[in-house]
Scaffold this active site. Structure first.
Site, PDB file in Angstrom:
ATOM      1  N   GLY A  12       0.780  -1.229   0.000  1.00 57.84           N
ATOM      2  CA  GLY A  12       0.000   0.000   0.000  1.00 57.84           C
ATOM      3  C   GLY A  12       0.811   1.279   0.000  1.00 57.84           C
ATOM      4  O   GLY A  12       0.333   2.323   0.444  1.00 57.84           O
ATOM      5  N   THR A  13       2.041   1.260  -0.511  1.00 55.01           N
ATOM      6  CA  THR A  13       2.812   2.520  -0.533  1.00 55.01           C
ATOM      7  C   THR A  13       2.192   3.500  -1.522  1.00 55.01           C
ATOM      8  O   THR A  13       2.232   4.710  -1.309  1.00 55.01           O
ATOM      9  CB  THR A  13       4.299   2.286  -0.897  1.00 55.01           C
ATOM     10  OG1 THR A  13       4.386   1.772  -2.230  1.00 55.01           O
ATOM     11  CG2 THR A  13       4.969   1.344   0.090  1.00 55.01           C
ATOM     12  N   LYS A  91      -5.432  -8.722  -8.732  1.00 51.67           N
ATOM     13  CA  LYS A  91      -6.440  -9.595  -9.350  1.00 51.67           C
ATOM     14  C   LYS A  91      -6.976  -8.944 -10.619  1.00 51.67           C
ATOM     15  O   LYS A  91      -6.918  -7.722 -10.786  1.00 51.67           O
ATOM     16  CB  LYS A  91      -7.613  -9.830  -8.364  1.00 51.67           C
ATOM     17  CG  LYS A  91      -7.328 -10.946  -7.353  1.00 51.67           C
ATOM     18  CD  LYS A  91      -8.495 -11.157  -6.407  1.00 51.67           C
ATOM     19  CE  LYS A  91      -9.686 -11.807  -7.092  1.00 51.67           C
ATOM     20  NZ  LYS A  91      -9.413 -13.175  -7.553  1.00 51.67           N
ATOM     21  N   ILE A  92      -7.550  -9.768 -11.502  1.00 49.23           N
ATOM     22  CA  ILE A  92      -8.133  -9.265 -12.756  1.00 49.23           C
ATOM     23  C   ILE A  92      -9.527  -8.702 -12.471  1.00 49.23           C
ATOM     24  O   ILE A  92     -10.294  -9.286 -11.691  1.00 49.23           O
ATOM     25  CB  ILE A  92      -8.258 -10.437 -13.781  1.00 49.23           C
ATOM     26  CG1 ILE A  92      -6.867 -11.024 -14.067  1.00 49.23           C
ATOM     27  CG2 ILE A  92      -8.922  -9.974 -15.079  1.00 49.23           C
ATOM     28  CD1 ILE A  92      -5.884 -10.038 -14.719  1.00 49.23           C
ATOM     29  N   LEU A  93      -9.862  -7.589 -13.065  1.00 47.28           N
ATOM     30  CA  LEU A  93     -11.209  -7.020 -12.927  1.00 47.28           C
ATOM     31  C   LEU A  93     -12.111  -7.686 -13.970  1.00 47.28           C
ATOM     32  O   LEU A  93     -11.686  -7.973 -15.087  1.00 47.28           O
ATOM     33  CB  LEU A  93     -11.178  -5.511 -13.157  1.00 47.28           C
ATOM     34  CG  LEU A  93     -10.372  -4.704 -12.129  1.00 47.28           C
ATOM     35  CD1 LEU A  93     -10.336  -3.239 -12.554  1.00 47.28           C
ATOM     36  CD2 LEU A  93     -10.975  -4.848 -10.742  1.00 47.28           C
ATOM     37  N   ASN A 107      -4.742   2.548 -13.182  1.00 44.44           N
ATOM     38  CA  ASN A 107      -3.808   1.545 -12.672  1.00 44.44           C
ATOM     39  C   ASN A 107      -2.398   2.099 -12.779  1.00 44.44           C
ATOM     40  O   ASN A 107      -2.087   2.870 -13.694  1.00 44.44           O
ATOM     41  CB  ASN A 107      -3.912   0.249 -13.487  1.00 44.44           C
ATOM     42  CG  ASN A 107      -2.985  -0.840 -12.971  1.00 44.44           C
ATOM     43  OD1 ASN A 107      -2.914  -1.092 -11.777  1.00 44.44           O
ATOM     44  ND2 ASN A 107      -2.233  -1.458 -13.879  1.00 44.44           N
ATOM     45  N   HIS A 109       1.502   0.923 -13.254  1.00 39.43           N
ATOM     46  CA  HIS A 109       2.295  -0.242 -13.675  1.00 39.43           C
ATOM     47  C   HIS A 109       3.767   0.143 -13.630  1.00 39.43           C
ATOM     48  O   HIS A 109       4.134   1.243 -14.077  1.00 39.43           O
ATOM     49  CB  HIS A 109       1.885  -0.688 -15.085  1.00 39.43           C
ATOM     50  CG  HIS A 109       2.631  -1.897 -15.547  1.00 39.43           C
ATOM     51  ND1 HIS A 109       2.343  -3.169 -15.094  1.00 39.43           N
ATOM     52  CD2 HIS A 109       3.691  -2.017 -16.386  1.00 39.43           C
ATOM     53  CE1 HIS A 109       3.198  -4.029 -15.653  1.00 39.43           C
ATOM     54  NE2 HIS A 109       4.017  -3.352 -16.444  1.00 39.43           N
TER      55      HIS A 109
HETATM   56  C1  GRF Z   1       4.486  -2.111  -6.750  1.00 43.30           C
HETATM   57  O1  GRF Z   1       5.579  -2.918  -7.105  1.00 43.30           O
HETATM   58  C2  GRF Z   1       3.897  -1.486  -7.944  1.00 43.30           C
HETATM   59  O2  GRF Z   1       4.772  -1.570  -9.030  1.00 43.30           O
HETATM   60  C3  GRF Z   1       2.660  -2.200  -8.272  1.00 43.30           C
HETATM   61  O3  GRF Z   1       2.261  -2.846  -7.083  1.00 43.30           O
HETATM   62  C4  GRF Z   1       3.407  -3.019  -6.231  1.00 43.30           C
HETATM   63  C5  GRF Z   1       3.060  -2.758  -4.808  1.00 43.30           C
HETATM   64  O4  GRF Z   1       2.748  -1.439  -4.646  1.00 43.30           O
HETATM   65  N1  GRF Z   1       1.696  -1.270  -8.746  1.00 43.30           N
HETATM   66  P1  GRF Z   1       2.217  -0.902  -3.215  1.00 43.30           P
HETATM   67  O5  GRF Z   1       3.433  -0.604  -2.378  1.00 43.30           O
HETATM   68  O6  GRF Z   1       1.375  -2.011  -2.608  1.00 43.30           O
HETATM   69  O7  GRF Z   1       1.451   0.336  -3.543  1.00 43.30           O
END
Ligand code: GRF
Length: 205
Positions: A12-13, A91-93, A107, A109
């Site tokens: 969740g960063t 997961k896939i939507l 999203n 990526h």
């Molecule tokens: C990250 O590696 C990011 O590239 C992808 O999800 C992973 C976890 O991100 N979107 P977060 O720290 O859980 O936001």
């Protein structure tokens, strides 16, 4: 004030970056609900600490991904969210979900789409493939979500340099910093009604 719904699966960063930028006034929006498909996702703790409504919805409680997505739709519609943010959601939507929130799902990526994107490209796998290919730049992409995997119109991208001695961990750290930056920018722009989707192109007004 736009209402946001966030889907997470892990640390969740990216969610935290949005929370911080709402708190400092940069994003004029409000997170109505955070949902995780993973009970142990630290992102649920981040939401609770910020006083944000959060739910663990267990995919095992549903007969199919389609049924699972109907539950997600129900929860987000009940809170009248304007934008769905996939912040490390793995997961896939379902087509129902994409249809319900057409052009209102974004999203993040960890590569420069269309490189190193699509089925099987997520997390460390992306950075390992970039290094193995010998790329000199990588980066992150925020895009609208359509029925494909990482194929929706691109909103923002930003590059990072790949050094000779780059490791998967060092590249992941560099890219994650850029992810936080461009995801926050994309959410801010959406909240300011400054994203205009014209076919495959997303213009910033
Ligand atoms: C990250 O590696 C990011 O590239 C992808 O999800 C992973 C976890 O991100 N979107 P977060 O720290 O859980 O936001």
């Amino acid at each position: 004030m736009k209402k946001l719904g966030v889907l997470i699966s892990g640390g969740g960063t990216n969610l935290q970056a949005i929370i911080d930028n709402i708190e400092n006034g940069n994003i004029r929006g409000r997170i109505e609900l955070v949902v995780s498909n993973n009970k142990g996702a630290y992102g649920l703790i981040r939401a609770q600490r910020a006083g944000i409504d959060s739910l663990f919805i267990n995919p095992k409680d549903f007969s199919s991904n389609q049924e699972y997505n109907l539950k997600l739709i129900q929860e987000f519609k009940a809170r009248k969210v304007d934008l769905i943010v996939l912040a490390g959601y793995l997961k896939i939507l379902s087509p129902d979900f994409i249809k319900e929130f057409r052009n209102r799902i974004i999203n993040i990526h960890p590569s420069l789409i269309p490189s190193f994107s699509g089925d099987g490209y997520y997390g460390e796998r992306v950075h390992r493939a970039v290094i193995q290919y010998g790329c000199k730049v990588s980066g992150a992409t925020v895009h609208l979500v359509d029925e494909g995997t990482d194929t929706g119109p691109i909103i923002l991208q930003e590059c990072v340099k790949v050094d000779d001695e780059e490791t998967v961990e060092s590249l992941q750290r560099k890219v994650l910093e850029v992810e936080h930056k461009i995801l926050v920018d994309a959410v801010r722009l959406f909240c300011e009604d400054r994203l205009s989707v014209e076919g495959r192109q997303v213009k910033i007004l």
